[in-house]
Design an enzyme around this catalytic site. Structure first.
Site, PDB file in Angstrom:
ATOM      1  N   THR A  12     -11.433   0.272   5.430  1.00 29.44           N
ATOM      2  CA  THR A  12     -11.990  -0.147   5.709  1.00 29.44           C
ATOM      3  C   THR A  12     -13.219   0.664   5.984  1.00 29.44           C
ATOM      4  O   THR A  12     -14.660   0.906   5.635  1.00 29.44           O
ATOM      5  CB  THR A  12     -12.377  -0.513   7.527  1.00 29.44           C
ATOM      6  OG1 THR A  12     -11.276  -2.161   7.089  1.00 29.44           O
ATOM      7  CG2 THR A  12     -13.346  -0.873   8.042  1.00 29.44           C
ATOM      8  N   SER A  54      -6.222  -1.560   1.656  1.00 27.01           N
ATOM      9  CA  SER A  54      -4.944  -1.209   1.864  1.00 27.01           C
ATOM     10  C   SER A  54      -3.765  -1.548   1.921  1.00 27.01           C
ATOM     11  O   SER A  54      -2.733  -1.691   1.768  1.00 27.01           O
ATOM     12  CB  SER A  54      -4.803  -0.306   2.515  1.00 27.01           C
ATOM     13  OG  SER A  54      -4.627  -0.932   4.270  1.00 27.01           O
ATOM     14  N   THR A  85      -6.053   0.994   8.134  1.00 26.33           N
ATOM     15  CA  THR A  85      -5.293   0.708   8.687  1.00 26.33           C
ATOM     16  C   THR A  85      -4.178  -0.296   8.420  1.00 26.33           C
ATOM     17  O   THR A  85      -2.910  -0.284   9.367  1.00 26.33           O
ATOM     18  CB  THR A  85      -6.600   0.333   9.940  1.00 26.33           C
ATOM     19  OG1 THR A  85      -7.101  -0.492  10.112  1.00 26.33           O
ATOM     20  CG2 THR A  85      -7.038   1.768  10.157  1.00 26.33           C
ATOM     21  N   ASP A  86      -4.097  -1.251   7.832  1.00 26.64           N
ATOM     22  CA  ASP A  86      -3.299  -2.248   8.217  1.00 26.64           C
ATOM     23  C   ASP A  86      -1.852  -2.003   7.716  1.00 26.64           C
ATOM     24  O   ASP A  86      -0.926  -1.846   8.269  1.00 26.64           O
ATOM     25  CB  ASP A  86      -4.030  -3.061   7.164  1.00 26.64           C
ATOM     26  CG  ASP A  86      -4.855  -4.087   7.463  1.00 26.64           C
ATOM     27  OD1 ASP A  86      -4.891  -4.330   8.889  1.00 26.64           O
ATOM     28  OD2 ASP A  86      -5.778  -4.882   6.827  1.00 26.64           O
TER      29      ASP A  86
HETATM   30  N1  ASP Z   1      -8.115  -4.035   5.076  1.00 21.37           N
HETATM   31  C1  ASP Z   1      -8.611  -2.948   5.572  1.00 21.37           C
HETATM   32  C2  ASP Z   1      -7.547  -2.200   5.015  1.00 21.37           C
HETATM   33  O1  ASP Z   1      -6.449  -2.353   5.693  1.00 21.37           O
HETATM   34  C3  ASP Z   1      -8.576  -2.619   7.140  1.00 21.37           C
HETATM   35  C4  ASP Z   1      -9.280  -1.228   7.793  1.00 21.37           C
HETATM   36  O2  ASP Z   1      -9.270  -0.250   7.034  1.00 21.37           O
HETATM   37  O3  ASP Z   1      -9.016  -1.372   9.090  1.00 21.37           O
HETATM   38  O4  ASP Z   1      -7.804  -1.411   4.151  1.00 21.37           O
END
Ligand code: ASP
Length: 261
Positions: A12, A54, A85-86
């Site tokens: 993100t 991710s 973050t995932d």
């Molecule tokens: N779907 C995103 C990822 O993990 C979520 C994020 O980065 O917060 O790439």
């Protein structure tokens, strides 16, 4: 000034809305343009090795991160990895084992909002990650919000809050207050490992199953773990349960356990 390599992988933090939702697409040097103040603190070089959500992270991509660090190890004092973050807690844990005899900081970070979004947490998270990467510590860590968390202990516990990660079964290593790193008295500041040669070990086995047991679980589920299939497909099975539950169902599990051993 310390030399830091910023390795971008997507997530993100580097995403833009292309009309079909957020897609990682922001260049690593644009990320750096959002934090000009950091250039007074360290020399940062950006490199993008993938630009993925991710949820698509896999063992080959994780190995590519390790290989990038290996290739650039002698030219930099620290490394920051921007990551979705995932799954960044998984990557942090994997890198903790892949980067053997690490004597420099490797800091993962990401954000809940893209770097160009109003009120984003990306600028502060990236700034903090770069501050931590200039510290005299060694090891793999996750920097999020103001916290520095050991790479093997990070867990994403909130999907929207900026304070999204917790350190599980281990205290937070440090926090940042007014750009100053404050170490937790109970966590020893990691010592530089000067003795042994740094190298990477990127082999990872994915032939595992994780089964989470819960009260009143229907034990017939284990009938589906056919021992012959287990031998062919699985090298390990992780059962998440309290000890007493495991003792109670040990007899039912025995065929599967024998098949694995
Ligand atoms: N779907 C995103 C990822 O993990 C979520 C994020 O980065 O917060 O790439």
């Amino acid at each position: 000034m310390k030399r830091i390599l910023l390795i971008a992988t997507g997530g993100t933090i580097a995403s833009k809305d292309n009309g079909n939702g957020l897609t990682p697409s922001i260049d690593v040097n644009i990320l750096l343009d959002y934090i000009p103040v950091i250039r007074q603190m360290c020399h940062v070089t950006g490199i993008s090795i993938m630009n993925i959500d991710s949820s698509n992270m896999n063992t080959a991509y994780i190995a590519a991160i390790s290989e990038c660090i290996m290739k650039n190890y002698n030219d930099y004092d620290g490394f920051v990895i921007t990551h979705g973050t995932d799954t960044c807690a998984y990557t942090a844990a994997a890198l903790s084992y892949q980067l053997v005899n690490l004597s420099k900081p490797v800091i993962l970070t990401g954000s809940q909002l893209p770097i160009d979004a109003e009120g984003t947490d990306a600028v502060i998270n990236l700034t903090h990650a770069l501050i931590y990467s200039c510290e005299d510590i060694s090891g793999v860590f996750l920097a999020f919000s103001d916290k520095l968390i050991k790479g093997t202990c990070a867990k994403k516990i909130k999907t929207k809050s900026f304070d999204a990660f917790e350190s599980i079964n281990y205290p937070v290593i440090a926090t940042i207050q007014n750009s100053t790193v404050i170490y937790n008295n109970y966590t020893s500041k990691a010592i530089r490992n000067t003795g042994k040669k740094f190298h990477i070990e990127t082999d990872m086995c994915t032939d595992i199953a994780v089964i989470s047991l819960f009260p009143a679980i229907d034990l017939r589920i284990f009938d589906y773990i056919n021992p012959s299939c287990v031998v062919l497909l699985l090298k390990a099975m992780v059962l998440a349960a309290c000890l007493i539950t495991l003792q109670n169902i040990y007899t039912d599990l025995r065929p599967a356990i024998y098949a694995l051993s």
